[in-house]
Structures are given as structure tokens and as C-alpha cells.
Design an enzyme around this catalytic site. Structure first.
Site, PDB file in Angstrom:
ATOM      1  N   MET A 197     -34.615 -28.121  -1.438  1.00  0.00           N
ATOM      2  CA  MET A 197     -33.763 -27.993  -0.245  1.00  0.00           C
ATOM      3  C   MET A 197     -32.288 -27.923  -0.621  1.00  0.00           C
ATOM      4  O   MET A 197     -31.523 -27.143  -0.061  1.00  0.00           O
ATOM      5  CB  MET A 197     -34.017 -29.159   0.709  1.00  0.00           C
ATOM      6  CG  MET A 197     -35.384 -29.075   1.375  1.00  0.00           C
ATOM      7  SD  MET A 197     -35.560 -30.179   2.777  1.00  0.00           S
ATOM      8  CE  MET A 197     -36.309 -31.591   2.015  1.00  0.00           C
ATOM      9  N   GLY A 198     -31.891 -28.756  -1.607  1.00  0.00           N
ATOM     10  CA  GLY A 198     -30.484 -28.794  -2.023  1.00  0.00           C
ATOM     11  C   GLY A 198     -29.999 -27.452  -2.563  1.00  0.00           C
ATOM     12  O   GLY A 198     -28.796 -27.166  -2.523  1.00  0.00           O
TER      13      GLY A 198
ATOM     14  N   TYR B 154     -26.777 -36.738   3.224  1.00  0.00           N
ATOM     15  CA  TYR B 154     -27.608 -35.612   3.677  1.00  0.00           C
ATOM     16  C   TYR B 154     -29.090 -36.006   3.779  1.00  0.00           C
ATOM     17  O   TYR B 154     -29.976 -35.278   3.324  1.00  0.00           O
ATOM     18  CB  TYR B 154     -27.420 -34.360   2.798  1.00  0.00           C
ATOM     19  CG  TYR B 154     -27.526 -33.095   3.631  1.00  0.00           C
ATOM     20  CD1 TYR B 154     -28.753 -32.721   4.196  1.00  0.00           C
ATOM     21  CD2 TYR B 154     -26.426 -32.314   3.916  1.00  0.00           C
ATOM     22  CE1 TYR B 154     -28.873 -31.613   5.011  1.00  0.00           C
ATOM     23  CE2 TYR B 154     -26.531 -31.188   4.726  1.00  0.00           C
ATOM     24  CZ  TYR B 154     -27.761 -30.851   5.263  1.00  0.00           C
ATOM     25  OH  TYR B 154     -27.866 -29.753   6.072  1.00  0.00           O
TER      26      TYR B 154
ATOM     27  N   ILE C 160     -32.093 -39.113 -11.180  1.00  0.00           N
ATOM     28  CA  ILE C 160     -31.877 -39.313 -12.628  1.00  0.00           C
ATOM     29  C   ILE C 160     -30.630 -40.195 -12.808  1.00  0.00           C
ATOM     30  O   ILE C 160     -29.533 -39.791 -12.417  1.00  0.00           O
ATOM     31  CB  ILE C 160     -31.650 -37.968 -13.368  1.00  0.00           C
ATOM     32  CG1 ILE C 160     -32.671 -36.904 -12.943  1.00  0.00           C
ATOM     33  CG2 ILE C 160     -31.623 -38.186 -14.884  1.00  0.00           C
ATOM     34  CD1 ILE C 160     -34.032 -37.015 -13.535  1.00  0.00           C
TER      35      ILE C 160
ATOM     36  N   CYS D  75     -32.150 -18.796  13.928  1.00  0.00           N
ATOM     37  CA  CYS D  75     -30.724 -18.994  14.228  1.00  0.00           C
ATOM     38  C   CYS D  75     -30.603 -20.094  15.279  1.00  0.00           C
ATOM     39  O   CYS D  75     -31.589 -20.461  15.908  1.00  0.00           O
ATOM     40  CB  CYS D  75     -30.056 -17.717  14.709  1.00  0.00           C
ATOM     41  SG  CYS D  75     -30.545 -17.187  16.336  1.00  0.00           S
TER      42      CYS D  75
ATOM     43  N   GLY E 289     -41.786 -28.803  -0.092  1.00  0.00           N
ATOM     44  CA  GLY E 289     -41.389 -30.203   0.113  1.00  0.00           C
ATOM     45  C   GLY E 289     -42.347 -31.198  -0.520  1.00  0.00           C
ATOM     46  O   GLY E 289     -42.973 -31.989   0.186  1.00  0.00           O
TER      47      GLY E 289
HETATM   48  P1  NAD Z   1     -35.692 -31.917  -5.090  1.00  0.00           P
HETATM   49  O1  NAD Z   1     -36.383 -33.110  -5.632  1.00  0.00           O
HETATM   50  O2  NAD Z   1     -36.373 -30.587  -5.112  1.00  0.00           O
HETATM   51  O3  NAD Z   1     -34.269 -31.741  -5.841  1.00  0.00           O
HETATM   52  C1  NAD Z   1     -33.426 -32.810  -6.201  1.00  0.00           C
HETATM   53  C2  NAD Z   1     -32.506 -32.330  -7.321  1.00  0.00           C
HETATM   54  O4  NAD Z   1     -31.564 -33.341  -7.681  1.00  0.00           O
HETATM   55  C3  NAD Z   1     -33.260 -31.961  -8.609  1.00  0.00           C
HETATM   56  O5  NAD Z   1     -32.922 -30.647  -8.961  1.00  0.00           O
HETATM   57  C4  NAD Z   1     -32.776 -33.002  -9.618  1.00  0.00           C
HETATM   58  O6  NAD Z   1     -32.703 -32.483 -10.920  1.00  0.00           O
HETATM   59  C5  NAD Z   1     -31.389 -33.331  -9.092  1.00  0.00           C
HETATM   60  N1  NAD Z   1     -30.893 -34.664  -9.478  1.00  0.00           N
HETATM   61  C6  NAD Z   1     -31.549 -35.851  -9.452  1.00  0.00           C
HETATM   62  N2  NAD Z   1     -30.740 -36.860  -9.795  1.00  0.00           N
HETATM   63  C7  NAD Z   1     -29.531 -36.308 -10.066  1.00  0.00           C
HETATM   64  C8  NAD Z   1     -28.268 -36.843 -10.410  1.00  0.00           C
HETATM   65  N3  NAD Z   1     -28.077 -38.148 -10.576  1.00  0.00           N
HETATM   66  N4  NAD Z   1     -27.226 -35.984 -10.580  1.00  0.00           N
HETATM   67  C9  NAD Z   1     -27.377 -34.640 -10.425  1.00  0.00           C
HETATM   68  N5  NAD Z   1     -28.563 -34.077 -10.063  1.00  0.00           N
HETATM   69  C10 NAD Z   1     -29.620 -34.904  -9.870  1.00  0.00           C
HETATM   70  O7  NAD Z   1     -35.281 -32.327  -3.588  1.00  0.00           O
HETATM   71  P2  NAD Z   1     -34.798 -31.403  -2.370  1.00  0.00           P
HETATM   72  O8  NAD Z   1     -35.966 -30.788  -1.691  1.00  0.00           O
HETATM   73  O9  NAD Z   1     -33.705 -30.509  -2.839  1.00  0.00           O
HETATM   74  O10 NAD Z   1     -34.192 -32.523  -1.393  1.00  0.00           O
HETATM   75  C11 NAD Z   1     -33.074 -33.303  -1.814  1.00  0.00           C
HETATM   76  C12 NAD Z   1     -32.886 -34.514  -0.940  1.00  0.00           C
HETATM   77  O11 NAD Z   1     -32.301 -34.133   0.305  1.00  0.00           O
HETATM   78  C13 NAD Z   1     -34.191 -35.220  -0.606  1.00  0.00           C
HETATM   79  O12 NAD Z   1     -33.993 -36.616  -0.673  1.00  0.00           O
HETATM   80  C14 NAD Z   1     -34.459 -34.762   0.806  1.00  0.00           C
HETATM   81  O13 NAD Z   1     -35.264 -35.679   1.524  1.00  0.00           O
HETATM   82  C15 NAD Z   1     -33.041 -34.727   1.367  1.00  0.00           C
HETATM   83  N6  NAD Z   1     -32.946 -34.001   2.627  1.00  0.00           N
HETATM   84  C16 NAD Z   1     -32.636 -32.681   2.690  1.00  0.00           C
HETATM   85  C17 NAD Z   1     -32.551 -32.046   3.946  1.00  0.00           C
HETATM   86  C18 NAD Z   1     -32.208 -30.588   4.060  1.00  0.00           C
HETATM   87  O14 NAD Z   1     -32.371 -30.019   5.137  1.00  0.00           O
HETATM   88  N7  NAD Z   1     -31.719 -29.942   3.031  1.00  0.00           N
HETATM   89  C19 NAD Z   1     -32.792 -32.746   5.099  1.00  0.00           C
HETATM   90  C20 NAD Z   1     -33.114 -34.086   5.003  1.00  0.00           C
HETATM   91  C21 NAD Z   1     -33.203 -34.690   3.766  1.00  0.00           C
END
Ligand code: NAD
Length: 429
Positions: free
Chosen positions: A179-180, A324, A276, A426, A54
Site C-alpha cells: 500500500m505504501g 497512516y 525493521i 474517484c 494485503g
Molecule cells: P508492506 O508490509 O507491504 O510494506 C511495508 C514496507 O515498510 C516494506 O517495504 C518494508 O521493507 C518497509 N519497512 C519496514 N520497516 C521499515 C523501517 N524501519 N524503515 C523503512 N522502511 C521500513 O505494508 P503496506 O501494505 O505497504 O502497508 C503499510 C502500513 O500502512 C500497514 O501497517 C498498513 O496497515 C497501513 N495502512 C495503509 C493504508 C493505505 O491505504 N495505504 C490504510 C491503512 C493502513
């Protein structure tokens, strides 16, 4: 101080396993093993910087603090508590045998000072560290935790809207990052079709390699065609498409293909580094970010505003839409406040609607919390995967009515490799 290790030493910091204690009790031993497990190179993203996951989520403030924590845990008595302030041990108190052995508080800044600028100044002075959720609390267990949380969100959505399964539904989202990257697997585990936009090809490749993602496409139309085919056949498949989220949503609208669910996990929380804009290629984005950050931010905000408008348009046509936790709704709202006369590209779009779709926590997670349901995670301090196999059996026998959990257990055993100490997560009531 001369004996202090200043870098990650895999032998010195190896997690002890087996049934021999290195501390004065199993509770202290558990804290020690979980701390070291967090930093295990199989688990942590950058152990050399003490970063677990993170962005910059750390397990200890610096190597000196890490060594002091380890030393303190080894001498901690069964009626004492160790206090940790942002990754540094600050005291041992005499308590009692039922008190917590370790009390941890990370990155606490009160509102007026709760901003990145102030945090960065304190971090530079060595006074604070960023703990994320499970790094600074020593309970990170690798990607399993993220997959499970995302699985649970989609399972709750399936329960609420689709009689408990996403079979035959098209689930569109974006971002295959840290995370995504869990989204495709979480959606197919719920039997749905995932169609996910990602601008960076290496991210898509990485998810293919780890089998979290089934297919990679470079043509938006071909990706949409494949997704529609799988939806019709009721096949659980995930598709990553190399494009900007804005372009994918735009094309779906042009072709009048309405997703059943719609979300987004681009890093919109960080408009300069994480998002981006659709008007730039990755290469252009890297150059502009360096050379003219203000201009980059303008483009980024414009793009996030359009992104939210497209989400709203698809929502109005029937897609179950949710945020999300990446703050994209707030970004669109900020844009409208700063640009009250800005033209929109969407016909008949009215400003002020950015928060018309809910966040995932109020929509799907909070109702589970209200019923007393939540995540439970445990690790085998023994290091023996058979111990997890035994606890898996116990859990499945104890809660046979919990179909979502049973499905998760079955899939997790098949698809998720252990990282570091064998562990399981879980949701239970
Ligand atoms: P990360 O920065 O590792 O990944 C983000 C991804 O989005 C990158 O691969 C980037 O290339 C891509 N991206 C950026 N702009 C784009 C666009 N316009 N179109 C397509 N792709 C694009 O982040 P992460 O760790 O995967 O987290 C993603 C977001 O989700 C964060 O803001 C995080 O705070 C939020 N979030 C996730 C959770 C969870 O449990 N998964 C919970 C709360 C918040």
C-alpha cells in the site's frame, strides 16, 4: 468431489466478458465477474492461494467454496439472495427483486476472540478467512484503488493547509510496500515532492519499474539534497532512499531541514514481520527474527518508540504530521507503558506524547465523509476499456467544479494501467 479443482485454473476461472449472460440476471452476473476478476492473475497477488492482496486477504475460503459460490451465482434467481460467510456460501434465501443478490460477512470475531491467535486456530480448521477490505467483498481493482485513496488524503491535506496543491512542499514518509508504494505517485499527483525511506532495495526498484517512483538514492544526504532542490524549484518529483526511516528523520533533524508534511507507512502494525528496527541490517533482522523473536520484538519496539519521538520533534518544528493507519503511535505508547524508566535519545522529550499527532482518517478523511464525499468505484463488465473512457467523460462533464477529481481523472488515464476488467475509482460528493 473428484471433479473439484484444487488449484487456480486460469481457463476455468477466466472472467467472462461481453454481453452474454452466464447467470439469470445482470446483478448475479456482476457478482460473478467481480469475484473472478479479483482472482485474475493480473489483479490478484497470489491466485494459487486465492489471495488477492494485503498479506492474506482472500476472495474465497478454499477452492471448493469458490466452485460452490460460482455454481450458486449461476442458479440464483432474481428474487433470491446468496449468503457468504467468510468466503464460503452458506445459504440461498427467497427475498425480493430489490434485495441484495449477495450478502457477505468476513472475519467477524467479537472482541474477546478478536485476536490473531484465535483467528489462526479457526483458519487452520477451515472455519474462517481473512477478507481484507476489498478482497473478500470482490471489489478489488488492483493498485488504482490504493493510489486513489492516498491521493485523496494528500489532496485533502493540500486543501486544508496549502490552498489545494502540494507544489513547493516536501513530503517525507517511509515504506514502499503493497500500500505504501502508492505514496510517491499520490504525492506527485498532488504536485509535491516525496522523500521516502525504504529498507528493502527490491521494493524501491519495483516502484521505479512501474513508474510510481521517479528516483532512487542510496545516500541519505544526496536524497535530501535532491528533495530540497525540487522543493525550491516547485517540481513534482518522488525520491526513494534506501535507508531506515529512523536514520532519515534523524539526519533531517541534524541538518535542520523540516518537512512540510510527515507520515509513515512501514508495517508497524506487525512488529515482528512488518517493522525493521534501525539497529539491524535487513540480513541481521532476518536472522534475529528466526532465532530470537523476543529479542527482535524488543529492538522493534525500541526503534518504533524512537521513530515516533523523531516524528514529534519534527512536528514541534512545524511539520504537519499524521499517522497512516499503521498503529505506530500505539506501539510507542505500549513501549512507554512497559518501560516507564527507559531513557530517550531526544533531549527534553517527555513521555506520554505518542498520540499528539492525529491519524489520517480523523484529520483528512472523516471531514470529507461528513460532507457526504467518499469513494465510488466501477468496472466495465464488458471488458471493454472504451466503456470506461465513456464513463470518465460523463463524470468529468457532470462535475466540472470538482478540480481534485478532474486532476485525478487526467493523471489516472495517463499513469494507471488497467488490471483485469477495466475499472475506475474517484471520490464524489
Ligand atoms: P508492506 O508490509 O507491504 O510494506 C511495508 C514496507 O515498510 C516494506 O517495504 C518494508 O521493507 C518497509 N519497512 C519496514 N520497516 C521499515 C523501517 N524501519 N524503515 C523503512 N522502511 C521500513 O505494508 P503496506 O501494505 O505497504 O502497508 C503499510 C502500513 O500502512 C500497514 O501497517 C498498513 O496497515 C497501513 N495502512 C495503509 C493504508 C493505505 O491505504 N495505504 C490504510 C491503512 C493502513
Amino acid at each position: 468431489m473428484s471433479t473439484m479443482v484444487k488449484q487456480y485454473d486460469a481457463i476455468k476461472y477466466k472472467t467472462p466478458t461481453g454481453n452474454k449472460l452466464s447467470c439469470k440476471g445482470w446483478i448475479q452476473e456482476a457478482a460473478l465477474r467481480m469475484l473472478l476478476n479479483n482472482l485474475d492473475p493480473e489483479v490478484a497477488e497470489r491466485p494459487a492461494d486465492l489471495i488477492v492482496y494485503g498479506g492474506r486477504g482472500k476472495a474465497a475460503r478454499n477452492f471448493e467454496a469458490l466452485d460452490n459460490i460460482i455454481a450458486a451465482l449461476k442458479v440464483l434467481e432474481n428474487d433470491e439472495s446468496l449468503l457468504i460467510q467468510s468466503g464460503k456460501p452458506v445459504g440461498i434465501l427467497k427475498t425480493h427483486k430489490d434485495a441484495p443478490r449477495v450478502l457477505i460477512s468476513n472475519s467477524q470475531l467479537v472482541p474477546n476472540w478478536a485476536n490473531w491467535k484465535h483467528f489462526d486456530e479457526l483458519e487452520k480448521k477451515g472455519l474462517v478467512m481473512y477478507g481484507q477490505m476489498t478482497a473478500g467483498s470482490w471489489i478489488y481493482i488492483g493498485s488504482q484503488g490504493i493510489v486513489q485513496g492516498t491521493y485523496e488524503t494528500y489532496a485533502a491535506l493540500a486543501d486544508k493547509h496549502y490552498h489545494g496543491t502540494l507544489r513547493g512542499t516536501l513530503n517525507v514518509t517511509a515504506g514502499l510496500g503493497g500500500m505504501g508504494g502508492a505514496q510517491p505517485l499520490a504525492i506527485t499527483m498532488n504536485e509535491g515532492v516525496a522523500l521516502i525511506a525504504e529498507v528493502e532495495e527490491w521494493r524501491i526498484d519495483k516502484r521505479m519499474e512501474t513508474k510510481y517512483l521517479d528516483e532512487k538514492h542510496t545516500s541519505i544526504d544526496e536524497a535530501i539534497n535532491a528533495a530540497v532542490h525540487y522543493r525550491r524549484e516547485g517540481e513534482a518529483k518522488s525520491i526513494g532512499v534506501l535507508c531506515n526511516a529512523v536514520h532519515l528523520l534523524d539526519r533531517l533533524i541534524q541538518r535542520d531541514i523540516i518537512p512540510d508534511t510527515l507520515s509513515d507507512q512501514t508495517s508497524a502494525h506487525d512488529p515482528l514481520i512488518g517493522y525493521i528496527p534501525h539497529t539491524l541490517t535487513n540480513e541481521q533482522a532476518n536472522v534475529l527474527r528466526e532465532q530470537n523473536p523476543e529479542q527482535y520484538l524488543l529492538r522493534s519496539y525500541e526503534s518504533m518508540h524512537l521513530h515516533v519521538q523523531l516524528m514529534l520533534q519534527l512536528m514541534d518544528k512545524g511539520a504537519i504530521t499524521f499517522d497512516y493507519g499503521n498503529n505506530i503511535r500505539a506501539r510507542a505508547q505500549e513501549y512507554e507503558i512497559q518501560n516507564p524508566h527507559a531513557k530517550t535519545q531526544i533531549p527534553n522529550y517527555k513521555p506520554g506524547r505518542s498520540f499528539d499527532f492525529p491519524g489520517f482518517v480523523p484529520a483528512y478523511i472523516r471531514p470529507l465523509f461528513c460532507e457526504g464525499k467518499g469513494p465510488f468505484r466501477w468496472a466495465a463488465l464488458s471488458g471493454d476499456p472504451n466503456d470506461i473512457a465513456v464513463t470518465d467523460e460523463v463524470i468529468m462533464n457532470m462535475f466540472p467544479e470538482n478540480k481534485g477529481m478532474l486532476r485525478w481523472m487526467k493523471m489516472a488515464k495517463e499513469k494507471i494501467a488497467f488490471q483485469g476488467l477495466p475499472a475506475r475509482i474517484c471520490w464524489l460528493g
